[in-house]
Every structure is written in structure tokens, then in C-alpha cells.
Design a protein around this motif. Structure first.
Motif, PDB file in Angstrom:
ATOM      1  N   ALA A   1       0.816  -1.234   0.000  1.00  0.00           N
ATOM      2  CA  ALA A   1       0.000   0.000   0.000  1.00  0.00           C
ATOM      3  C   ALA A   1       0.840   1.271   0.000  1.00  0.00           C
ATOM      4  O   ALA A   1       0.315   2.361   0.214  1.00  0.00           O
ATOM      5  N   ALA A   2       2.164   1.140  -0.231  1.00  0.00           N
ATOM      6  CA  ALA A   2       2.992   2.352  -0.318  1.00  0.00           C
ATOM      7  C   ALA A   2       2.632   3.138  -1.581  1.00  0.00           C
ATOM      8  O   ALA A   2       2.802   4.357  -1.630  1.00  0.00           O
ATOM      9  N   PHE A   3       2.122   2.439  -2.587  1.00  0.00           N
ATOM     10  CA  PHE A   3       1.738   3.128  -3.825  1.00  0.00           C
ATOM     11  C   PHE A   3       0.561   4.076  -3.581  1.00  0.00           C
ATOM     12  O   PHE A   3       0.462   5.120  -4.219  1.00  0.00           O
ATOM     13  N   ASP A   4      -0.311   3.700  -2.631  1.00  0.00           N
ATOM     14  CA  ASP A   4      -1.430   4.584  -2.280  1.00  0.00           C
ATOM     15  C   ASP A   4      -0.908   5.934  -1.793  1.00  0.00           C
ATOM     16  O   ASP A   4      -1.518   6.978  -2.036  1.00  0.00           O
ATOM     17  N   ARG A   5       0.209   5.883  -1.067  1.00  0.00           N
ATOM     18  CA  ARG A   5       0.816   7.125  -0.566  1.00  0.00           C
ATOM     19  C   ARG A   5       1.162   8.048  -1.742  1.00  0.00           C
ATOM     20  O   ARG A   5       0.978   9.260  -1.657  1.00  0.00           O
ATOM     21  N   LEU A   6       1.661   7.442  -2.828  1.00  0.00           N
ATOM     22  CA  LEU A   6       2.000   8.245  -4.012  1.00  0.00           C
ATOM     23  C   LEU A   6       0.731   8.761  -4.693  1.00  0.00           C
ATOM     24  O   LEU A   6       0.681   9.895  -5.152  1.00  0.00           O
ATOM     25  N   LEU A   7      -0.291   7.886  -4.743  1.00  0.00           N
ATOM     26  CA  LEU A   7      -1.547   8.310  -5.384  1.00  0.00           C
ATOM     27  C   LEU A   7      -2.215   9.432  -4.598  1.00  0.00           C
ATOM     28  O   LEU A   7      -3.004  10.198  -5.151  1.00  0.00           O
ATOM     29  N   LEU A   8      -1.916   9.513  -3.291  1.00  0.00           N
ATOM     30  CA  LEU A   8      -2.532  10.549  -2.460  1.00  0.00           C
ATOM     31  C   LEU A   8      -1.770  11.873  -2.516  1.00  0.00           C
ATOM     32  O   LEU A   8      -2.248  12.875  -1.994  1.00  0.00           O
ATOM     33  N   ALA A   9      -0.582  11.852  -3.115  1.00  0.00           N
ATOM     34  CA  ALA A   9       0.192  13.091  -3.209  1.00  0.00           C
ATOM     35  C   ALA A   9      -0.438  14.004  -4.256  1.00  0.00           C
ATOM     36  O   ALA A   9      -1.013  13.517  -5.229  1.00  0.00           O
TER      37      ALA A   9
END
Lengths: 333, 244
Positions: free
Chosen positions: B80-88
Motif C-alpha cells: 500500500a505504499a503506492f497509495d501514498r503516491l496516489l494521495l500526493a
């Protein structure tokens, strides 16, 4: 039943206003017409069992999933079709520790600051401030992969705050965390709320919601079945008397006989051979104790309980409160 | 300015945490050496480095780039680290270009290894850098985009590796590297022309002094078209499956 869904005239716009939010995955209606508001500065709890739609709601609100219907407004502006433009307004703490294991705690926070376009000098100050605030300055140079679960969760919360969001989403922040860390996280969240950060918190720990939240919404199978201020919900439960009996045998086989014989009381079996007796009238303990003894169930202990959000939850949803805590790792301290 | 900082932060983070790890660096070194040795043995000792270089360079790019991007994105999605990027607050296009950036840079660096070997072992005075540099960049981009396409199509890390190989090996055998395109059976030839590596190898061959099979403009146009099509297809799939 939906309460307090609209702000009064002249009030400041809500931090978050959601109307008719819906999402379906194949044959599952994950979120079913959710309406609620989160007021600036309050802690809003989203309480429901596993699979109720809590995480999906957060994903819909933050742009990680697309709603089928409904509207989403942050601080008075409609962002339904352009959630990307609202992402600088909020921070999100996912239900897992989703930072980069190869980077140190400090590097993770610096990376998150860079994602939000924060300049190096400002980021450095902000990162040190957060590390200190979350009690992680001593571990800032260690790889995130070596952090304990509790430390990891604290760093994830710090990462969500790096760009000073006005609203913080937290998805089950204390799930799977040991008791001291869970308490520490709750203390930190209370501190954030005291500083004016609006918090949207999903949890299946009723005690956590009762302790932290100003208002809560109960969500079951994608539907919000009740939302109100915690105090208001508790006021409605204060006329109840609750006695918990510790039996030497499982109470389930005796429930129908108890309900038949003592129709004015409500009987709720609990884990660990416990049985709750709930009534709006004064409870006389001797008759049910004798009744149970006649049927081979000895009462080992009886104690009076203070009415809590748990009773309200059970009454409103018809679900056993323990279904919530049993699903994701039991009760927390 | 803020977007550019976020973009480069992602590129730097990816290079540091994934690409510039000792196993990957050694892979980047060992891989071209192993291929050179294989061709040397196959040729019976009469090694024509200039003829060999385009193929080894293209394969170094392909193998260094495709699965790395596919695996790293799949891993980030799993944790779910990719979600962090999608939330940027960064557009999906810019985010995916940043993820591609690390892979492209790694591909370019991988291509440098056989080129340096070539300089040491033979005379490369006839190299046309104005052709070689864009050919390397476009081949790296198209290979990284194949990796992105794989990442969008799978959900497990091991699937990313397997699916990458499923796409890469036919590309290697059909791109004209082992067998000139003119010698391929007629029914296989259209498939060769549907692979980006075919155009990358041909452009590299042209730039490194070998004979071109296709016009250079066609190689570059086809590579650019593959890049654009794969990028748009991947974005569409991300929007459809990851932000559903």
C-alpha cells in the motif's frame, strides 16, 4: 436513523460534507448512500464491524476509489469530481504501515514532505518537529523496516501530518498494536484534536470511539444506521442498568428460558461464559441467580457496569459488540 | 516547482531503494558480459564487437528495466505504499512518469556497460551519437513502459516477474537479434514488427555502424508511438483497475 446531518445556519462550513455516497463492487454494496458531516476541529468516529465499508468510505473520500454516486465537499467546496485537487487538504493514515522499509524514519518523512512540494529547509524543521512529537527522534536514523508495529504506526501518522493537513483520516489506527503503543497513539490523537486538527477515525473498538470521538456514525453493511454526538448517544443509554454475570457454563442454551421468565430484562451472552442483564428498571439479582442455579449454571461473580457506547451500538445495530473486537485482534487497553 | 520536487523525490527514492542495490548493479554488469561471452562462443572465437554491440545494448536495457519496474510497482501496491503516491498532489501522468524515470535512468546506465566494453575492445569511431543516444533513451522508455504495462496487469510480485519474461523472451528472439528479420518465416514477421525492441535494435544498429533494416525515421517514429500507446494504455488501466 440519521441525526445532525446538516450544519445550522451561519455555522462555518463543515470540514467534510458527504451526501448520498455509494459504491458497489460486483454484487456487494460496499457503501450505500452515506450522508454525514465532519465539523472543523472535531473527532468523528466511523464505527462498524469488519467489512462494513469503513475503509472503502475513506478510499472514496480521498480519491483512491471512485464513487458510483454522491457528493464530497471539503471545507465548503465541492470536490466530488476533482478529489486530486483536495488532496493537499487532508492526510491519510492507512490501516497498515505503508512507508518504505529501506528508508530510515527521517528519510521517509523527508520523502513525504517532498511529495507535497515542501522545500528542504522547511521539511527538515518539520520532520524534526514530528519525530520529537511522536517520540521517534531516538529512532530517526534507523531503517523503517526495523521499527516495531507501534513505532511504525506512529511514523505513519507523522508522515500523514507532514504537510500540515487540516483534516486527518485514520483507518483503524490502533488495530494490531500492543496496549502501551495503542494508548500512546490515542494520547497523540487527543493532542492533535486539542490543537485543532479535524480527525476522521474508523475503528471497530467501541471504547476507543467513546474515549476519542466527539461524534460517531455506526456503519453496518455499507449503511450508516445512526450518527450523533457521543454524549447524546450516551444520554439515551443512561437510564439502563447493566449487570454482568460470570457463569461457570456457557449461557447460550439458557437464553430463551431467561427471556421467557424475565421478559422485562434483555439478556446478552458474552464471550468467556459471561452474560449481561440489561434493564431500564431496577434489577433484582436474586431471582435470576436462583433461576440459573436451578438449571445448573452457577453465578460466580456479578458486577454492575456503567452504560457505554457499546450498549447503544448493540441496540442500534443488533450486532453483538464482541463481533467488532473479535474480528481484528481482540480488545485493546 | 512543488510538482517538480515531488517528481524528482520519487525518482531519487526509487533509484536508491530499488535500482542502486548491489545485486542490481552486479546484474547490470554481469548481464552484458555474459551475453558477449555467449556470442563469442557461438561465433567460434571470431567476435565482431561492432556487430554484436547493438543487440547486447538493447538486451541490457530490456532486461535491466522491464522486470525491475514491474516488480517494484507491484511490491509498492502490495504494501500500500503506492497509495501514498496516489494521495500526493501530483497528477497520475506525472506520478507514472516519475516511476518510469528511475527505470529509464537504470536502463540508460545498463546500456553504458556494453558500450564501454565496446570502446575498450574495438574502434567505435564511426558511432553516430545523435542516433545512439535517442535510440537508447527511446528503447529504455519503451522497455520501462512494458514493465509498467506488466505491473498494471498483475497483482503479485512473482506474477510480475513471470509475465515480464513471457513478454521479454519472444521480443529477444523476434527482434532481429539472433536471426535477421528477412530470414524469419513470413508468418512470424508481422509479429516482429509489432514489438518495440525490433525498432530499438535496428536504430542502435544504425547508430553503432551496422546496417539498418528499416529507415531510421521509421524506427524512431515506431518507438515513440509504442511509448505513447503503452503509456496511455497503462494510465487507462490504472484508472480503471487501481482507482476503481
Amino acid at each position: 436513523m440519521i441525526e445532525e446531518s446538516q450544519p445550522g445556519p451561519g455555522e462555518t462550513p463543515p470540514a467534510l460534507a458527504v451526501s448520498g455516497l455509494a459504491k458497489r463492487f460486483d454484487d456487494v454494496q460496499a457503501v450505500d448512500g452515506a450522508d454525514f458531516i465532519v465539523r472543523p476541529g472535531e473527532v468523528f468516529g466511523f464505527l462498524g464491524p469488519n467489512g462494513a465499508g469503513k475503509t472503502t468510505t475513506i478510499k472514496l473520500l480521498t480519491g483512491l476509489a471512485r464513487p458510483d454516486a454522491g457528493s464530497i465537499a471539503y471545507f465548503g467546496a465541492d470536490f466530488t469530481r476533482r478529489l486530486k485537487a483536495a488532496q493537499h487538504l487532508f492526510g491519510v493514515v492507512a490501516d497498515g504501515n505503508n512507508l518504505y522499509p529501506e528508508l530510515t524514519g527521517r528519510e521517509n518523512l523527508e520523502f513525504c514532505a517532498a511529495l507535497y512540494g515542501i522545500g528542504r529547509a522547511e521539511a527538515r524543521n518539520r520532520v524534526e518537529e514530528l519525530l520529537e512529537r511522536f517520540g521517534l527522534d531516538y529512532a530517526a536514523g534507523r531503517r523503517f523496516g526495523g521499527y516495531s508495529r507501534g513505532m511504525g504506526r506512529r511514523l505513519c501518522i507523522a508522515a500523514a501530518l507532514v504537510h500540515r493537513p487540516r483534516l486527518l483520516f485514520l483507518d483503524e489506527p490502533t488495530t494490531g498494536i500492543d496496549v502501551p503503543n495503542a494508548r500512546e497513539i490515542r494520547r497523540m490523537l487527543a493532542g492533535l484534536a486539542a490543537d485543532g486538527t479535524t480527525i476522521f477515525l474508523t475503528t471497530h473498538y467501541i471504547e476507543e470511539a467513546e474515549r476519542l470521538c466527539d461524534r460517531v456514525a455506526f456503519i453496518v453493511a455499507g449503511r450508516i444506521v445512526r450518527q450523533a454526538a457521543v454524549e447524546k448517544l450516551l444520554d439515551g443509554a443512561r437510564d439502563r442498568r447493566i449487570i454482568e454475570l460470570q457463569l461457570d457454563t456457557a449461557p447460550e442454551p439458557l437464553l430463551s428460558a431467561l427471556s421467557e421468565h424475565f421478559p422485562t430484562n434483555r439478556w446478552e451472552p458474552r464471550a468467556g461464559k459471561r452474560l449481561r442483564l440489561i434493564s431500564t428498571a431496577e434489577i433484582e439479582l436474586a431471582p435470576p441467580v436462583a433461576f440459573l442455579a436451578e438449571r445448573g449454571a452457577a453465578v460466580l461473580e456479578a458486577r454492575r457496569l456503567r452504560p457505554s457506547l457499546e450498549e447503544v451500538f448493540v441496540e442500534v445495530t443488533g450486532l453483538a459488540a464482541e463481533r467488532l473486537s473479535a474480528e481484528k485482534g481482540g480488545r485493546r487497553g | 516547482m512543488a510538482r517538480s520536487a515531488a517528481f524528482w523525490a520519487i525518482v531519487r527514492k526509487d533509484l536508491r531503494t530499488y535500482y542502486f542495490k548491489p545485486p542490481n548493479i552486479s546484474w547490470g554488469l554481469v548481464f552484458p558480459l555474459a551475453w558477449t561471452l555467449m556470442f563469442f562462443l557461438r561465433s567460434g572465437g571470431g567476435l565482431d564487437i561492432a556487430r554484436l554491440l547493438p543487440g547486447v545494448t538493447a538486451m541490457s536495457i530490456l532486461f535491466g528495466t522491464t522486470s525491475m519496474l514491474a516488480v517494484t510497482i507491484t511490491f509498492e501496491r502490495r504494501v500500500a505504499a503506492f497509495d501514498r503516491l496516489l494521495l500526493a498532489p501530483l497528477s497520475l501522468e506525472a506520478l507514472m512518469l516519475a516511476k518510469l524515470g528511475g527505470a529509464v535512468l537504470f536502463g540508460v546506465l545498463n546500456s553504458a556497460v556494453p558500450l564501454i566494453l565496446g570502446f575498450i575492445l574495438t574502434d567505435l569511431a564511426a558511432v553516430q551519437w545523435l542516433v545512439v543516444v535517442p535510440a537508447i533513451l527511446l528503447t529504455s522508455f519503451s522497455a520501462a513502459l512494458v514493465g509498467l504495462f506488466v505491473a498494471v496487469s498483475v497483482s503479485e510480485v512473482f506474477e510480475a516477474q513471470t509475465f515480464s519474461n513471457f513478454l521479454r523472451f519472444p521480443m529477444v528472439f523476434l527482434c532481429g537479434l539472433f536471426l535477421p528479420l528477412t530470414e524469419l518465416p513470413g508468418w512470424l514477421r508481422p509479429l516482429s514488427y509489432a514489438l518495440p525492441l525490433t525498432y530499438g535494435v535496428d536504430a542502435l544498429r544504425g547508430g553503432l555502424g551496422g546496417g539498418l533494416h528499416l529507415p531510421l525515421w521509421l524506427d524512431f517514429t515506431a518507438l515513440a508511438a509504442f511509448c505513447l500507446a503503452l503509456f496511455l494504455l497503462s494510465l487507462r488501466n490504472i484508472r480503471r483497475h487501481w482507482i476503481a
